[in-house]
Motif scaffolding. Structure first.
Motif, PDB file in Angstrom:
ATOM      1  N   ASN A 147       0.823  -1.214   0.000  1.00 47.54           N
ATOM      2  CA  ASN A 147       0.000   0.000   0.000  1.00 47.54           C
ATOM      3  C   ASN A 147       0.859   1.266   0.000  1.00 47.54           C
ATOM      4  OD1 ASN A 147      -2.712  -0.778  -0.156  1.00 47.54           O
ATOM      5  ND2 ASN A 147      -2.625  -1.561   1.938  1.00 47.54           N
ATOM      6  N   ARG A 148       1.951   1.237   0.791  1.00 47.33           N
ATOM      7  CA  ARG A 148       2.822   2.409   0.898  1.00 47.33           C
ATOM      8  C   ARG A 148       3.306   2.852  -0.476  1.00 47.33           C
ATOM      9  NH1 ARG A 148       7.834   1.513   4.799  1.00 47.33           N
ATOM     10  NH2 ARG A 148       6.117   1.112   6.249  1.00 47.33           N
ATOM     11  N   HIS A 149       3.582   1.879  -1.334  1.00 45.57           N
ATOM     12  CA  HIS A 149       4.112   2.195  -2.668  1.00 45.57           C
ATOM     13  C   HIS A 149       3.035   2.119  -3.759  1.00 45.57           C
ATOM     14  CE1 HIS A 149       8.205   2.440  -1.179  1.00 45.57           C
ATOM     15  NE2 HIS A 149       8.035   1.306  -0.546  1.00 45.57           N
ATOM     16  N   ASP A 150       1.763   2.100  -3.337  1.00 48.59           N
ATOM     17  CA  ASP A 150       0.639   2.097  -4.309  1.00 48.59           C
ATOM     18  C   ASP A 150       0.711   0.954  -5.311  1.00 48.59           C
ATOM     19  OD1 ASP A 150      -0.705   4.328  -3.342  1.00 48.59           O
ATOM     20  OD2 ASP A 150       0.657   5.700  -4.390  1.00 48.59           O
ATOM     21  N   CYS A 151       1.123  -0.215  -4.855  1.00 50.89           N
ATOM     22  CA  CYS A 151       1.362  -1.290  -5.818  1.00 50.89           C
ATOM     23  C   CYS A 151       0.086  -2.014  -6.234  1.00 50.89           C
ATOM     24  CB  CYS A 151       2.384  -2.282  -5.265  1.00 50.89           C
ATOM     25  SG  CYS A 151       3.939  -1.462  -4.868  1.00 50.89           S
ATOM     26  N   VAL A 152      -0.958  -1.996  -5.385  1.00 44.66           N
ATOM     27  CA  VAL A 152      -2.243  -2.549  -5.824  1.00 44.66           C
ATOM     28  C   VAL A 152      -2.812  -1.658  -6.921  1.00 44.66           C
ATOM     29  CG1 VAL A 152      -4.668  -2.882  -5.152  1.00 44.66           C
ATOM     30  CG2 VAL A 152      -2.828  -3.852  -3.742  1.00 44.66           C
ATOM     31  N   ALA A 153      -2.767  -0.338  -6.684  1.00 44.99           N
ATOM     32  CA  ALA A 153      -3.282   0.600  -7.691  1.00 44.99           C
ATOM     33  C   ALA A 153      -2.469   0.502  -8.980  1.00 44.99           C
ATOM     34  CB  ALA A 153      -3.238   2.028  -7.141  1.00 44.99           C
ATOM     35  N   ALA A 154      -1.141   0.373  -8.845  1.00 46.02           N
ATOM     36  CA  ALA A 154      -0.298   0.286 -10.041  1.00 46.02           C
ATOM     37  C   ALA A 154      -0.603  -0.995 -10.822  1.00 46.02           C
ATOM     38  CB  ALA A 154       1.176   0.318  -9.637  1.00 46.02           C
ATOM     39  N   THR A 155      -0.879  -2.085 -10.095  1.00 43.84           N
ATOM     40  CA  THR A 155      -1.222  -3.344 -10.769  1.00 43.84           C
ATOM     41  C   THR A 155      -2.551  -3.204 -11.499  1.00 43.84           C
ATOM     42  OG1 THR A 155       0.012  -4.597  -9.107  1.00 43.84           O
ATOM     43  CG2 THR A 155      -1.602  -5.817 -10.396  1.00 43.84           C
ATOM     44  N   ARG A 156      -3.510  -2.538 -10.845  1.00 44.84           N
ATOM     45  CA  ARG A 156      -4.796  -2.299 -11.516  1.00 44.84           C
ATOM     46  C   ARG A 156      -4.607  -1.389 -12.745  1.00 44.84           C
ATOM     47  NH1 ARG A 156      -9.444  -4.121  -9.056  1.00 44.84           N
ATOM     48  NH2 ARG A 156      -9.259  -4.510  -6.817  1.00 44.84           N
ATOM     49  N   GLU A 157      -3.684  -0.439 -12.657  1.00 40.64           N
ATOM     50  CA  GLU A 157      -3.409   0.422 -13.817  1.00 40.64           C
ATOM     51  C   GLU A 157      -2.880  -0.400 -14.986  1.00 40.64           C
ATOM     52  OE1 GLU A 157      -5.230   3.457 -13.678  1.00 40.64           O
ATOM     53  OE2 GLU A 157      -3.824   3.404 -15.359  1.00 40.64           O
ATOM     54  N   ARG A 158      -1.979  -1.322 -14.667  1.00 39.53           N
ATOM     55  CA  ARG A 158      -1.469  -2.213 -15.719  1.00 39.53           C
ATOM     56  C   ARG A 158      -2.636  -3.003 -16.324  1.00 39.53           C
ATOM     57  NH1 ARG A 158       2.997  -0.259 -13.707  1.00 39.53           N
ATOM     58  NH2 ARG A 158       4.967  -1.401 -13.866  1.00 39.53           N
ATOM     59  N   ALA A 159      -3.531  -3.475 -15.452  1.00 35.49           N
ATOM     60  CA  ALA A 159      -4.684  -4.249 -15.932  1.00 35.49           C
ATOM     61  C   ALA A 159      -5.554  -3.392 -16.845  1.00 35.49           C
ATOM     62  CB  ALA A 159      -5.502  -4.765 -14.745  1.00 35.49           C
ATOM     63  N   ARG A 160      -5.705  -2.114 -16.487  1.00 38.89           N
ATOM     64  CA  ARG A 160      -6.525  -1.218 -17.298  1.00 38.89           C
ATOM     65  C   ARG A 160      -5.973  -1.118 -18.726  1.00 38.89           C
ATOM     66  NH1 ARG A 160      -9.719   1.919 -14.659  1.00 38.89           N
ATOM     67  NH2 ARG A 160      -8.321   2.000 -12.875  1.00 38.89           N
ATOM     68  N   HIS A 161      -4.653  -1.050 -18.825  1.00 37.07           N
ATOM     69  CA  HIS A 161      -3.996  -1.014 -20.137  1.00 37.07           C
ATOM     70  C   HIS A 161      -4.398  -2.223 -20.986  1.00 37.07           C
ATOM     71  CE1 HIS A 161      -0.579  -1.138 -22.996  1.00 37.07           C
ATOM     72  NE2 HIS A 161      -0.450  -2.395 -22.614  1.00 37.07           N
ATOM     73  N   TYR A 162      -4.339  -3.407 -20.390  1.00 34.99           N
ATOM     74  CA  TYR A 162      -4.661  -4.615 -21.163  1.00 34.99           C
ATOM     75  C   TYR A 162      -6.155  -4.695 -21.463  1.00 34.99           C
ATOM     76  CZ  TYR A 162       0.134  -6.042 -20.579  1.00 34.99           C
ATOM     77  OH  TYR A 162       1.494  -6.080 -20.645  1.00 34.99           O
ATOM     78  N   ALA A 163      -6.976  -4.246 -20.519  1.00 38.77           N
ATOM     79  CA  ALA A 163      -8.423  -4.246 -20.768  1.00 38.77           C
ATOM     80  C   ALA A 163      -8.753  -3.328 -21.939  1.00 38.77           C
ATOM     81  CB  ALA A 163      -9.178  -3.805 -19.514  1.00 38.77           C
ATOM     82  N   GLN A 164      -8.062  -2.184 -21.985  1.00 39.32           N
ATOM     83  CA  GLN A 164      -8.284  -1.259 -23.101  1.00 39.32           C
ATOM     84  C   GLN A 164      -7.892  -1.910 -24.429  1.00 39.32           C
ATOM     85  OE1 GLN A 164      -9.681   2.005 -22.791  1.00 39.32           O
ATOM     86  NE2 GLN A 164      -9.922   1.417 -24.946  1.00 39.32           N
ATOM     87  N   ARG A 165      -6.783  -2.632 -24.407  1.00 34.64           N
ATOM     88  CA  ARG A 165      -6.359  -3.321 -25.634  1.00 34.64           C
ATOM     89  C   ARG A 165      -7.385  -4.371 -26.047  1.00 34.64           C
ATOM     90  NH1 ARG A 165       0.044  -4.566 -24.839  1.00 34.64           N
ATOM     91  NH2 ARG A 165      -0.387  -6.077 -26.492  1.00 34.64           N
ATOM     92  N   ALA A 166      -7.970  -5.043 -25.034  1.00 35.46           N
ATOM     93  CA  ALA A 166      -9.014  -6.038 -25.332  1.00 35.46           C
ATOM     94  C   ALA A 166     -10.201  -5.365 -26.007  1.00 35.46           C
ATOM     95  CB  ALA A 166      -9.458  -6.734 -24.042  1.00 35.46           C
ATOM     96  N   ILE A 167     -10.610  -4.235 -25.447  1.00 34.06           N
ATOM     97  CA  ILE A 167     -11.774  -3.512 -25.988  1.00 34.06           C
ATOM     98  C   ILE A 167     -11.490  -3.054 -27.418  1.00 34.06           C
ATOM     99  CG2 ILE A 167     -13.133  -1.393 -25.729  1.00 34.06           C
ATOM    100  CD1 ILE A 167     -12.710  -1.777 -22.616  1.00 34.06           C
ATOM    101  N   ASP A 168     -10.292  -2.521 -27.633  1.00 36.38           N
ATOM    102  CA  ASP A 168      -9.947  -2.032 -28.969  1.00 36.38           C
ATOM    103  C   ASP A 168      -9.790  -3.166 -29.978  1.00 36.38           C
ATOM    104  OD1 ASP A 168     -10.074   0.640 -28.290  1.00 36.38           O
ATOM    105  OD2 ASP A 168      -8.002   0.706 -27.592  1.00 36.38           O
ATOM    106  N   ALA A 169      -9.437  -4.343 -29.494  1.00 30.54           N
ATOM    107  CA  ALA A 169      -9.251  -5.469 -30.421  1.00 30.54           C
ATOM    108  C   ALA A 169     -10.543  -5.838 -31.130  1.00 30.54           C
ATOM    109  CB  ALA A 169      -8.693  -6.678 -29.667  1.00 30.54           C
ATOM    110  N   ILE A 170     -11.700  -5.610 -30.471  1.00 30.72           N
ATOM    111  CA  ILE A 170     -12.973  -5.971 -31.107  1.00 30.72           C
ATOM    112  C   ILE A 170     -13.715  -4.749 -31.646  1.00 30.72           C
ATOM    113  CG2 ILE A 170     -13.325  -8.170 -29.909  1.00 30.72           C
ATOM    114  CD1 ILE A 170     -15.187  -6.648 -27.937  1.00 30.72           C
ATOM    115  N   ALA A 171     -13.005  -3.615 -31.699  1.00 33.13           N
ATOM    116  CA  ALA A 171     -13.655  -2.383 -32.174  1.00 33.13           C
ATOM    117  C   ALA A 171     -14.054  -2.477 -33.648  1.00 33.13           C
ATOM    118  CB  ALA A 171     -12.735  -1.182 -31.953  1.00 33.13           C
ATOM    119  N   GLY A 172     -13.405  -3.386 -34.400  1.00 32.89           N
ATOM    120  CA  GLY A 172     -13.732  -3.527 -35.814  1.00 32.89           C
ATOM    121  C   GLY A 172     -15.048  -4.248 -36.068  1.00 32.89           C
ATOM    122  N   PHE A 173     -15.574  -4.943 -35.059  1.00 30.47           N
ATOM    123  CA  PHE A 173     -16.887  -5.585 -35.228  1.00 30.47           C
ATOM    124  C   PHE A 173     -17.971  -4.516 -35.160  1.00 30.47           C
ATOM    125  CE2 PHE A 173     -14.321  -9.186 -34.039  1.00 30.47           C
ATOM    126  CZ  PHE A 173     -14.921 -10.262 -34.690  1.00 30.47           C
TER     127      PHE A 173
END
Lengths: 338, 338
Positions: free
Chosen positions: B291-317
């Motif tokens: 928590n001191r180093h915000d590592c849960v939040a940073a991990t969720r931020e990394r997850a957000r990046h991949y979730a965005q890529r997932a969303i964009d991958a199907i944007a062509g449908f």
């Protein structure tokens, strides 16, 4: 009559694996090359652990049956090399998982993978080899072969669970035992031999004949394996002698000794199989009781019956080197002392 | 931009699984019927053990992705039900083996199968489900699907071994971690989604789009799973909180806390990951450092990046209920607290 089938062998000589080894030598070189190539991975622990077991030798009976079956069918191609490697990977995966399940110390005369690498890695590398086996089959691309081998793999897993359920249960019958070894051992022998007829595009009847050869040979093979664990005249088997006894496995020698025993002897077996008699002196007593009632010999007699059925199953194929070698391999399965 | 893709959802509301659950409800009923039917066996221990885990719930994310992908592709048939069940069986088999490998106590909020039924039965029933999965695929009969799923299964097994190798190694990098979760988790998410395009006979490009959606979603999903194990604000996850810590697993929150930590904090992590600090107070200290180093939040931020890529991958449908539901599922994967 088996006498006709095995006519190449001089009467009175000991049956040997030499003819089937000679028959399959070139093919097995190719199979072994596939095995070595396809057990590789970028994760170094995988080839290290898989290689520990695979380079430990073993008879490679199952892939050898695929190669021998292909010879019997006059198959000229090379598709069966990859498939035989897939068969061996299924077998290797089950050995790794068996050793974890049984807590084995020895396998093929050296420390079992679970002892050297631990249970977690052994379970996971078993899984890897299993998946690699399916990749090899998919590369070959025959749905018929995939069906035969995926069904065999499923039956093996059921047989392993059934064996676990029967363990430490003295009332296990010979019928139940035959059902278990039919699943855990004979199903893969049958499938390994059968797929040779599929790649050679032979008839359904010939497929069934090869299946029957492999299935009966597998039962004979397992019966003798189980006899050897109590046979004072046998050489080392590569696994710890008495493992089956200490694990409370209900194999045929025990089933027969219990059935044929006195009330006092039965009490001993009940305690032993329940896990209350696991000392060296208990094992010695078990061996003595099994000898007293000729149960090793009786188990080998049962094996002889199945070996004969295996030999007769391929009697419809024209006489040839492959048929003779396969017949002698079945005789060897009964006579072997290791 | 993801804003377009998720346009059905009111701005500011919490993302939810409700749309994808509604989208796939009918299909998942059929999939669940196949799962229940095909986990049966004449060996009673098999459905008992498999049912213990399978009836324990779980989100069934992977088969749901197959069903959702089929909706996205406008597929009208039923072939994907059997294949989605095969995907869930692969996943179930790996969970059973994971619990043996990790010595888990809890899974899906109840005693893990290895605790109730023992390690031997858990290993063997895992094997059974794995073979059953291949039987289902072979029945479907698509070599292309078989290739995708057998390859995924092999990659999963490699990832599991790789994770085992990295365990208790404090120097594990974020890159190595991403490679491990890409194999052990994302490969099956990718394959599960991709096969929907195969059965729907869509183009190679659409197959790749669904693969990319599943792969990125899988990475996001696993990142958040690993964050939750150290997140004091998360609900129960159904497994024991702190399991990853006690097992010395090098997940991203730990990798980041170690990288961002002081010399003294690093010493703590070195001892903890090596297995010398496994008390409750050590876990509490680990959570505090993360928590001191915000590592849960940073991990969720990394997850957000991949979730965005997932969303964009199907944007062509074309925009449709399925695309919106799948996009929101990716957002949910990031935001979820359980």
């Amino acid at each position: 009559m088996s006498a006709e089938v095995v006519s190449l062998r001089p009467r009175g000589s000991q049956p040997s694996l030499a003819p089937i080894l000679a028959l399959t030598a070139a093919g097995m070189n190719s199979v072994n090359a596939v095995i070595l190539e396809r057990m590789q991975s970028e994760i170094p622990l995988i080839p290290a652990l898989a290689g520990h077991l695979i380079s430990g030798g073993g008879k490679r009976m199952r892939p050898m049956l695929t190669v021998a079956g292909a010879e019997l069918c006059g198959y000229q191609g090379t598709r069966h090399h990859k498939l035989a490697a897939a068969v061996e990977f299924i077998h290797t995966a089950t050995l790794l998982h068996d050793d974890v399940v049984d807590g084995s110390d020895l396998r093929r005369g050296k420390a079992a993978a679970n002892i050297v690498f631990g249970n977690p890695a052994t379970v996971l590398v078993g899984d890897f080899l299993f998946t690699r086996s399916f990749e090899l089959m998919v590369e070959d691309g025959s749905l018929r072969v995939l069906k035969i081998l995926s069904n065999a793999a499923s039956v093996i897993a059921e047989g392993e669970v059934d064996q676990l359920t029967a363990q430490r249960h003295i009332e296990t019958s010979e019928e139940r035992y035959l059902s278990i070894i039919g699943s855990k051992t004979a199903a893969l022998f049958a499938a390994a031999t059968r797929i040779a007829a599929v790649v050679a595009e032979r008839s359904e009847a010939e497929e069934r004949a090869l299946d029957a050869y492999g299935r009966n040979l597998g039962i004979a093979f397992q019966l003798v394996d189980d006899a050897i664990d109590y046979d004072s005249e046998s050489q080392e088997s590569g696994k710890d002698k008495g493992d089956d006894f200490r694990e409370g496995k209900m194999t045929l020698p025990v089933i027969l000794a219990y059935a044929r025993g006195t009330a006092e002897e039965r009490k001993f077996w009940e305690e032993a199989i329940a896990g209350f008699r696991t000392e060296d002196e208990d094992l010695a007593h078990a061996v003595e009781l099994i000898n007293r009632h000729d149960c090793v010999a009786a188990t080998r007699e049962r094996a002889r019956h199945y070996a004969q059925r295996a030999i007769d199953a391929i009697a419809g194929f024209p006489a040839c080197e492959a048929r003779s070698a396969m017949a002698e391999a079945a005789e060897f399965a009964v006579a072997r002392r290791y």
